[in-house]
Design a protein around this motif. Structure first.
Motif, short mmCIF file in Angstrom:
data_model
loop_
_atom_site.label_atom_id
_atom_site.label_comp_id
_atom_site.label_asym_id
_atom_site.label_seq_id
_atom_site.Cartn_x
_atom_site.Cartn_y
_atom_site.Cartn_z
N GLY A 1 -45.52 47.77 -3.81
CA GLY A 1 -45.06 46.37 -4.43
C GLY A 1 -45.74 46.06 -5.73
O GLY A 1 -45.35 45.55 -6.48
N THR A 2 -47.15 45.97 -5.37
CA THR A 2 -47.87 45.67 -6.70
C THR A 2 -47.54 46.73 -7.70
O THR A 2 -47.63 46.18 -8.81
CB THR A 2 -49.30 45.90 -6.23
OG1 THR A 2 -49.85 44.97 -5.12
CG2 THR A 2 -50.30 45.51 -7.26
N LEU B 1 -43.13 43.81 0.48
CA LEU B 1 -44.23 42.68 0.47
C LEU B 1 -43.96 41.77 1.42
O LEU B 1 -44.94 41.43 2.15
CB LEU B 1 -43.89 42.18 -1.05
CG LEU B 1 -44.51 43.07 -2.11
CD1 LEU B 1 -44.26 42.38 -3.44
CD2 LEU B 1 -46.04 43.38 -2.12
N TRP C 1 -39.62 44.04 -3.03
CA TRP C 1 -39.83 42.70 -2.55
C TRP C 1 -39.93 42.67 -1.11
O TRP C 1 -40.66 41.97 -0.19
CB TRP C 1 -38.97 41.72 -3.36
CG TRP C 1 -39.51 41.10 -4.50
CD1 TRP C 1 -38.86 41.69 -5.75
CD2 TRP C 1 -40.53 40.47 -4.89
NE1 TRP C 1 -39.56 40.91 -6.61
CE2 TRP C 1 -40.75 40.37 -6.27
CE3 TRP C 1 -41.36 39.64 -3.86
CZ2 TRP C 1 -41.57 39.36 -6.82
CZ3 TRP C 1 -42.34 38.81 -4.56
CH2 TRP C 1 -42.35 38.65 -5.91
N CYS D 1 -46.48 40.91 4.59
CA CYS D 1 -47.03 39.70 4.78
C CYS D 1 -46.63 39.02 6.33
O CYS D 1 -47.54 38.42 6.78
CB CYS D 1 -46.28 38.54 3.82
SG CYS D 1 -47.11 38.82 2.23
N THR E 1 -56.28 44.18 -5.71
CA THR E 1 -55.09 44.12 -6.29
C THR E 1 -55.07 44.35 -7.54
O THR E 1 -54.24 45.16 -8.08
CB THR E 1 -54.34 42.77 -5.91
OG1 THR E 1 -54.19 42.69 -4.52
CG2 THR E 1 -52.69 42.98 -6.24
N TRP F 1 -47.92 46.97 0.52
CA TRP F 1 -48.46 46.16 -0.41
C TRP F 1 -48.62 46.91 -1.90
O TRP F 1 -48.54 46.54 -2.93
CB TRP F 1 -49.74 45.47 -0.10
CG TRP F 1 -50.38 44.61 -1.01
CD1 TRP F 1 -51.57 45.03 -1.71
CD2 TRP F 1 -50.31 43.20 -1.39
NE1 TRP F 1 -51.84 44.04 -2.64
CE2 TRP F 1 -51.13 42.97 -2.34
CE3 TRP F 1 -49.15 42.36 -1.09
CZ2 TRP F 1 -51.08 41.62 -3.16
CZ3 TRP F 1 -49.21 41.24 -1.64
CH2 TRP F 1 -50.17 40.84 -2.55
N SER G 1 -45.81 36.60 -2.54
CA SER G 1 -45.27 36.87 -1.08
C SER G 1 -46.28 36.29 -0.05
O SER G 1 -46.03 36.17 0.87
CB SER G 1 -45.07 38.21 -0.97
OG SER G 1 -46.23 38.93 -1.18
N ASN G 2 -47.49 36.13 -0.68
CA ASN G 2 -48.41 35.65 0.30
C ASN G 2 -48.33 34.10 0.75
O ASN G 2 -48.65 33.86 1.97
CB ASN G 2 -49.91 35.57 -0.27
CG ASN G 2 -50.62 36.90 -0.35
OD1 ASN G 2 -51.49 37.29 0.65
ND2 ASN G 2 -50.09 37.81 -1.16
N ALA H 1 -46.38 39.93 -7.10
CA ALA H 1 -46.63 40.27 -5.73
C ALA H 1 -47.24 39.17 -4.99
O ALA H 1 -47.04 38.95 -3.61
CB ALA H 1 -47.18 41.61 -5.75
#
Length: 295
Positions: A239-240, A7, A4, A11, A167, A236, A251-252, A248
């Protein structure tokens, strides 16, 4: 927790990338920025991954067209859509259209991967969405009703769905590259993605669109190559794989918060109460969705 944290850091770097795209939209054409961003990233990465790429060549070859498709989506397509959108729409609309990404990944994870998020995750996305809309509306819901859109917003919408598909497929096909280090996977994707960008770059040059190699432009390209490409994509992708595509994506929602903070730090733009309250709701939603369900 490390996934996390990665991620969130990704971002942060992508928020900086959005600022660069907007700030240099008149100085660097979109396909030129995309091509040189990834060309420089490839040059920086190759000394570290050339030997492992050769060592894992058979496994990468077996991934075949799937690897090409991931490169087309994540390296070529998304960046071209994003940088083109930055030339033709305002930052507020870019942020608003980006709210489609978590929902697209939540639904896509269930339909394509069979990974339906739990109730807590859905509640988290609801809270985060409210925070984001409050932030975009500058603390006044009536502002949202007065927003206007233009054709550039369609490009950003295409970018969102492009990234969602990248993704989801990255998660679905993760078994094909099991045992291949993350940096090596990223190197393979960039190695395939740069040639896909080359025709668009040459077409842009043929149309007379060029940029001056000024120190400012070179620093902008360097930032996008190192931070927004190598570091952010590695974090990314990792994290995915660890937390899943849908979670995931939450987080965007931090990107507009980071954009506001960077604007305050770098551009002297003041932070208003709605920045703090909207950011707090976004963080609360992210924490709520990321907590594991009780057994």
């Amino acid at each position: 927790m490390l996934a996390w944290a990665g991620l969130v850091l990704a971002c942060l770097f992508w928020a900086g990338n959005a600022l660069v795209a907007r700030a240099f939209s008149d100085a660097i054409p979109p396909f030129s920025l995309a091509f040189w961003r990834w060309s420089v990233a490839l040059a920086l990465l190759m000394p570290f991954v050339a030997v492992p790429l050769w060592r894992h060549r058979e496994q990468l070859r077996r991934a075949g067209w799937r690897l090409w498709l991931l490169a087309a989506l994540g390296i070529s397509g998304y960046n071209c859509f994003l940088y083109s959108a930055a030339h033709s729409t305002v930052a507020l609309n870019l942020t608003l259209v980006n709210t489609c990404l978590p929902l697209a990944l939540f639904l896509g994870s269930g339909l394509l991967l069979g990974e339906w998020p739990g109730r807590r995750a859905w509640l988290g996305i609801g809270v985060a969405t409210l925070g984001l809309l409050w932030l975009i509306g500058r603390g006044d819901w009536r502002v949202l009703a007065g927003l206007s859109f233009n054709p550039g917003d369609l490009l950003m919408l295409l970018a969102v769905f492009d990234w969602a598909l990248y993704t989801l497929l990255l998660r679905r096909w993760s078994g094909l590259l099991q045992g291949v280090p993350g940096l090596v996977q990223l190197g393979a994707l960039i190695l395939l993605g740069v040639p896909l960008l080359l025709p668009l770059y040459l077409l842009e040059l043929a149309g007379g669109a060029r940029f001056a190699p000024s120190p400012e432009n070179l620093v902008a390209i360097g930032y996008t190559a190192l931070c927004a490409s190598l570091v952010a994509y590695f974090l990314w992708n990792h994290g995915t794989r660890v937390v899943g595509a849908a979670r995931a994506a939450l987080s965007n929602y931090l990107m507009p918060v980071f954009t506001a903070l960077l604007g305050w730090l770098l551009l002297g733009e003041g932070l208003q109460p709605y920045h703090w309250s909207g950011g707090a709701l976004i963080f609360a939603g992210l924490l709520l969705a990321s907590r594991p369900a009780r057994s």
